[in-house]
Design an enzyme around this catalytic site. Structure first.
Site, PDB file in Angstrom:
ATOM      1  CE  LYS A  31      35.291  37.197  37.855  1.00 32.59           C
ATOM      2  NZ  LYS A  31      36.074  36.215  37.171  1.00 32.59           N
ATOM      3  CB  SER A 106      37.957  34.470  39.515  1.00 35.08           C
ATOM      4  OG  SER A 106      38.047  34.734  38.277  1.00 35.08           O
ATOM      5  CB  SER A 130      37.545  32.644  36.148  1.00 39.76           C
ATOM      6  OG  SER A 130      38.812  32.493  36.665  1.00 39.76           O
TER       7      SER A 130
END
Length: 369
Positions: A31, A106, A130
């Site tokens: 990420k 996310s 997330s």
């Protein structure tokens, strides 16, 4: 790396080097909230569009040292504050498992890359949903680790009291192997036998007075849990004693103090709205929120493990308005960050317990059955 029709990556990386170790040669997507030495790390923002860190985040370094091969930095909403795979800076991440539906956020790109077969392993972060929501939406596996166990050093903070880091993959076994590398602990033995598992049909709220969604989806998993030796009972989790949201807002403002409001016009429109709303939290509200979270983290559950869905509403379209869907979509997920517990998403099934080892052992038993 293969073509990326899902916009899963912000920055693809050409793999190099000879990998050795327990993860030798396994392809890894990270990420783009995690620092990577010599590789652009945007934090999903325009502010850091050309930012190149000098060192790796601790968790990235551990996975690389174990032989994982980095293939790219993955999509996320701006500064990881969002529950959909949308970005004003880097476009929309597409869901390989459910075309036209959101990837969730996310850790959107990490989940999409796994689902599309663009990597074998991935790193995500989870402050309110997330890791688990994208894992559920894209039908992969993701662990929100118990708070404080896995290092967040080198990860851009959103809300440090709630921020966690965790592994994502297409199997519980691979998640558990990554977890072992990240924590330097042994992979737990599979086990559900003898555990009391509580069905959570309605999660607690965050103390803001909003009634949370209800779901009987966990009924579908009861038979298999019982066949694996678990005792399944009805369960509830008590509500917090005050509205906890001001604590999130307070820490989000602290995390952005270097650039907000001095560079407010360089933030995306949605982030500006959220940070301006955060400025309205009063000191008394913030203090009450911290007390409520501290009380909640002392709560000892009456069961060994909870089972619930990750989401209990229809998965929104990938062009949905985030502010319209973020609360109903994350009802079953947000409370575990406030208690600090572990949550394992296996597709849309969520296993929750205070300790990582419990949810991983249960997940491994479930997967091997």
């Amino acid at each position: 790396m293969s073509a990326d029709p899902y916009n899963a990556f912000i920055t693809p990386v050409e793999p190099d080097g000879h990998a050795v170790g327990p993860l030798a040669g396994r392809t890894l997507a990270v990420k783009d909230l995690f620092d990577t030495a010599g590789i652009r790390t945007t934090y999903g923002s325009g502010l850091y569009a050309e930012h190149v860190p000098e060192r790796n985040a601790v968790v990235v370094q551990r996975l690389l040292d174990a032989g994982a091969v980095l293939v790219g930095k993955t999509h996320l909403p701006e500064f990881a504050w969002g529950v959909l795979g949308q970005s004003e800076w880097y476009g929309t991440c597409r869901n390989p498992a459910h075309p036209g539906k959101t990837t969730g956020g996310s850790s959107s790109g990490s989940a999409a890359a796994l689902a599309a077969g663009l990597c074998e392993l991935a790193l995500g972060s989870d402050t309110g949903c997330s890791i688990r929501l994208p894992s559920a939406a894209c039908e992969v596996v993701g662990l929100k680790s118990q708070w404080g166990l896995i290092s967040t050093d080198g990860v851009f903070p959103l809300c440090p009291t709630l921020d966690t880091v965790g592994p994502m993959a297409r199997s519980v076994a691979d998640v558990a192997l990554m977890w072992s590398v990240l924590t330097e602990r042994r992979v737990p033995e599979p086990g559900l036998a003898g555990l009391t598992v509580g069905i959570l049909r309605q999660p607690p709220g965050i103390g803001d007075g909003r009634e949370t969604e209800r779901s009987d989806a966990a009924e579908a998993w009861v038979g298999d849990l019982e066949r694996l030796g678990a005792r399944v009972v009805e369960a509830r989790v008590p509500e917090p004693s005050a509205n906890t949201w001001p604590q999130f807002q307070h820490e989000a403002l602290q995390s952005h103090a270097a650039t907000w409001p001095s560079r407010a016009d360089e933030y995306g429109e949605l982030m500006q709205k959220k940070l301006r709303a955060a400025e309205r939290a009063t000191p008394d509200e913030v203090d009450a929120a911290y007390r409520a979270i501290a009380e909640w983290r002392r709560y000892e559950p009456e069961v060994d493990l909870y089972v619930s869905p990750c989401y209990a509403v229809e998965l929104p379209d990938d062009v949905a308005d985030e502010l319209d869907v973020r609360l109903p979509l994350t009802s079953f997920l947000r409370w575990t960050n406030l208690t600090g517990w572990a949550g394992l998403a296996i597709g849309n099934m969520q296993l929750v317990a205070p300790r990582d080892e419990v949810v991983l052992a249960a997940g491994l038993a479930w997967e091997r059955a």
